[in-house]
Write a protein that holds these residues in place. Sequence first.
Motif, PDB file in Angstrom:
ATOM      1  N   LYS A  47      40.763  40.677  41.653  1.00  0.00           N
ATOM      2  CA  LYS A  47      41.050  38.872  42.844  1.00  0.00           C
ATOM      3  C   LYS A  47      40.976  38.808  42.339  1.00  0.00           C
ATOM      4  O   LYS A  47      41.934  37.181  42.563  1.00  0.00           O
ATOM      5  CB  LYS A  47      40.206  39.338  44.124  1.00  0.00           C
ATOM      6  CG  LYS A  47      40.051  40.474  44.808  1.00  0.00           C
ATOM      7  CD  LYS A  47      39.510  40.193  46.010  1.00  0.00           C
ATOM      8  CE  LYS A  47      38.417  40.788  46.155  1.00  0.00           C
ATOM      9  NZ  LYS A  47      37.348  41.213  47.444  1.00  0.00           N
ATOM     10  N   ARG A  48      40.113  38.346  40.412  1.00  0.00           N
ATOM     11  CA  ARG A  48      40.501  37.424  40.277  1.00  0.00           C
ATOM     12  C   ARG A  48      41.209  37.221  39.236  1.00  0.00           C
ATOM     13  O   ARG A  48      41.853  36.673  39.126  1.00  0.00           O
ATOM     14  CB  ARG A  48      38.935  37.957  38.751  1.00  0.00           C
ATOM     15  CG  ARG A  48      38.745  36.889  37.668  1.00  0.00           C
ATOM     16  CD  ARG A  48      38.690  35.538  38.191  1.00  0.00           C
ATOM     17  NE  ARG A  48      39.566  34.505  38.804  1.00  0.00           N
ATOM     18  CZ  ARG A  48      39.307  33.224  39.053  1.00  0.00           C
ATOM     19  NH1 ARG A  48      38.585  33.511  39.816  1.00  0.00           N
ATOM     20  NH2 ARG A  48      40.127  32.401  39.407  1.00  0.00           N
ATOM     21  N   ARG A  53      47.007  34.418  38.714  1.00  0.00           N
ATOM     22  CA  ARG A  53      48.141  34.706  38.678  1.00  0.00           C
ATOM     23  C   ARG A  53      48.924  33.505  39.570  1.00  0.00           C
ATOM     24  O   ARG A  53      49.681  32.695  39.841  1.00  0.00           O
ATOM     25  CB  ARG A  53      48.949  35.866  38.973  1.00  0.00           C
ATOM     26  CG  ARG A  53      48.487  37.019  38.005  1.00  0.00           C
ATOM     27  CD  ARG A  53      49.804  36.339  36.299  1.00  0.00           C
ATOM     28  NE  ARG A  53      50.494  36.126  36.480  1.00  0.00           N
ATOM     29  CZ  ARG A  53      51.657  35.075  35.922  1.00  0.00           C
ATOM     30  NH1 ARG A  53      51.181  34.202  35.835  1.00  0.00           N
ATOM     31  NH2 ARG A  53      53.132  35.500  36.383  1.00  0.00           N
ATOM     32  N   LEU A  54      48.489  33.265  40.561  1.00  0.00           N
ATOM     33  CA  LEU A  54      48.139  32.114  41.414  1.00  0.00           C
ATOM     34  C   LEU A  54      48.137  30.784  40.978  1.00  0.00           C
ATOM     35  O   LEU A  54      48.698  29.803  41.595  1.00  0.00           O
ATOM     36  CB  LEU A  54      47.584  32.470  43.126  1.00  0.00           C
ATOM     37  CG  LEU A  54      47.788  33.850  44.014  1.00  0.00           C
ATOM     38  CD1 LEU A  54      46.418  33.733  44.696  1.00  0.00           C
ATOM     39  CD2 LEU A  54      49.126  33.155  44.748  1.00  0.00           C
ATOM     40  N   ILE A  55      47.016  30.660  40.161  1.00  0.00           N
ATOM     41  CA  ILE A  55      46.451  29.092  39.708  1.00  0.00           C
ATOM     42  C   ILE A  55      47.987  28.840  39.179  1.00  0.00           C
ATOM     43  O   ILE A  55      49.142  27.670  39.026  1.00  0.00           O
ATOM     44  CB  ILE A  55      45.850  28.868  38.764  1.00  0.00           C
ATOM     45  CG1 ILE A  55      44.503  29.365  39.313  1.00  0.00           C
ATOM     46  CG2 ILE A  55      45.391  28.285  38.150  1.00  0.00           C
ATOM     47  CD1 ILE A  55      43.206  29.476  39.467  1.00  0.00           C
ATOM     48  N   SER A 113      43.754  34.032  51.830  1.00  0.00           N
ATOM     49  CA  SER A 113      43.800  34.835  51.691  1.00  0.00           C
ATOM     50  C   SER A 113      42.715  36.402  51.213  1.00  0.00           C
ATOM     51  O   SER A 113      42.389  37.612  52.235  1.00  0.00           O
ATOM     52  CB  SER A 113      44.376  35.335  50.407  1.00  0.00           C
ATOM     53  OG  SER A 113      46.080  34.839  50.432  1.00  0.00           O
ATOM     54  N   PHE A 114      41.842  36.323  51.058  1.00  0.00           N
ATOM     55  CA  PHE A 114      40.703  37.225  51.078  1.00  0.00           C
ATOM     56  C   PHE A 114      39.830  36.483  51.425  1.00  0.00           C
ATOM     57  O   PHE A 114      38.513  37.457  51.560  1.00  0.00           O
ATOM     58  CB  PHE A 114      40.637  37.170  49.446  1.00  0.00           C
ATOM     59  CG  PHE A 114      41.433  37.463  48.264  1.00  0.00           C
ATOM     60  CD1 PHE A 114      41.956  38.758  48.102  1.00  0.00           C
ATOM     61  CD2 PHE A 114      41.961  36.269  47.200  1.00  0.00           C
ATOM     62  CE1 PHE A 114      43.414  39.185  47.475  1.00  0.00           C
ATOM     63  CE2 PHE A 114      43.084  37.105  46.017  1.00  0.00           C
ATOM     64  CZ  PHE A 114      43.518  38.000  46.229  1.00  0.00           C
ATOM     65  N   GLY A 115      39.498  35.242  51.524  1.00  0.00           N
ATOM     66  CA  GLY A 115      38.626  34.889  52.839  1.00  0.00           C
ATOM     67  C   GLY A 115      37.393  34.267  52.165  1.00  0.00           C
ATOM     68  O   GLY A 115      37.461  34.090  50.798  1.00  0.00           O
ATOM     69  N   THR A 134      43.073  42.838  51.117  1.00  0.00           N
ATOM     70  CA  THR A 134      41.906  43.598  51.136  1.00  0.00           C
ATOM     71  C   THR A 134      42.407  44.681  50.353  1.00  0.00           C
ATOM     72  O   THR A 134      43.459  45.216  49.927  1.00  0.00           O
ATOM     73  CB  THR A 134      41.531  44.487  51.836  1.00  0.00           C
ATOM     74  OG1 THR A 134      42.066  45.218  53.002  1.00  0.00           O
ATOM     75  CG2 THR A 134      40.578  43.134  53.117  1.00  0.00           C
ATOM     76  N   ILE A 135      41.463  44.872  48.855  1.00  0.00           N
ATOM     77  CA  ILE A 135      41.651  45.543  48.088  1.00  0.00           C
ATOM     78  C   ILE A 135      40.659  46.466  47.344  1.00  0.00           C
ATOM     79  O   ILE A 135      39.551  45.972  47.588  1.00  0.00           O
ATOM     80  CB  ILE A 135      42.426  44.636  46.763  1.00  0.00           C
ATOM     81  CG1 ILE A 135      43.103  45.896  45.292  1.00  0.00           C
ATOM     82  CG2 ILE A 135      41.522  44.160  45.941  1.00  0.00           C
ATOM     83  CD1 ILE A 135      43.706  45.163  44.928  1.00  0.00           C
TER      84      ILE A 135
END
Length: 283
Positions: A47-48, A53-55, A113-115, A134-135
């Motif tokens: 998730k990090r 990548r979103l940044i 997305s992740f909460g 969730t992943i």
Amino acid sequence: MSTLSKKIDFAILISVENANPNGDPLCGNRPREDYDGYGEISDVCLKRKIRNRLIDMNESVFVQSNDHRVDSYKSLKTRAEGCEELKKASNGKDTDQDEFARIACEQWMDVRSFGQVFAFKGDKVSVGVRGPVTISIAKSVSPVDIISMQIVKSVNSEDKTERASDTMGMKHRVAFGLYLAKGSINCQLAEKTGFSDEDAEKIKEAMRTLLENDASSARPEGSMEVCALYWWEQEGKTPKYSSAKVQRSLQVTLKEGVIKPKRFEDYDVQVAPLDGVTLQILS
């Protein structure tokens, strides 16, 4: 913007060659492995990388790492306090938690997305947001060999030290491993956070390019690769198949005659078709 209109499941295959994909700080930063010798990459680590990548994609992200920070806030608390709408919605014990969560989800993509749990020292309010994405932990398909080597420090860090400049240390790496992680995006939770079809496309692109701008001394450029991303979509918010059944349709096995895998091509990847389920395979 409408919320997510279809149930999504996904799986990602990541190859690792002579790199440390996720060191364990409680074990001298050795690559993580379970008691049976299978390698692991934590879900937090994955998730990090997605957040990073979103940044890079110019999305607003709440949980930013220090080396990927794009604003002036040095903590989550100050970043939350820097949002004027969120500050207005916060009123101690009388805080409207639903409105607080709505503003936070609207402001930051990783929250919707992740909460996220908004609970900081000294605050009188604690708000929790459950995210639809969730992943799982990524686990290697086969047991991995971990190689350790001693390294030499050729110069002292400080003048006033009696330790010799040839201080010894350890560096660890996985010779080769193919890691599989699975996840899903839940429509009901997406309705609560405002997660949309457009957001799902951004998560898909972030996962497809997961390892871009992620190189370090522990994982040099080219030592890790996203071999394939499997993306299943089921029309409607009530799926015909459970996530477990969809994810089980992907089977990764060693090819006949291969004893010690050394590359992705040593594996046979099969995906069973499911009626009414659309599958995209990206690499």
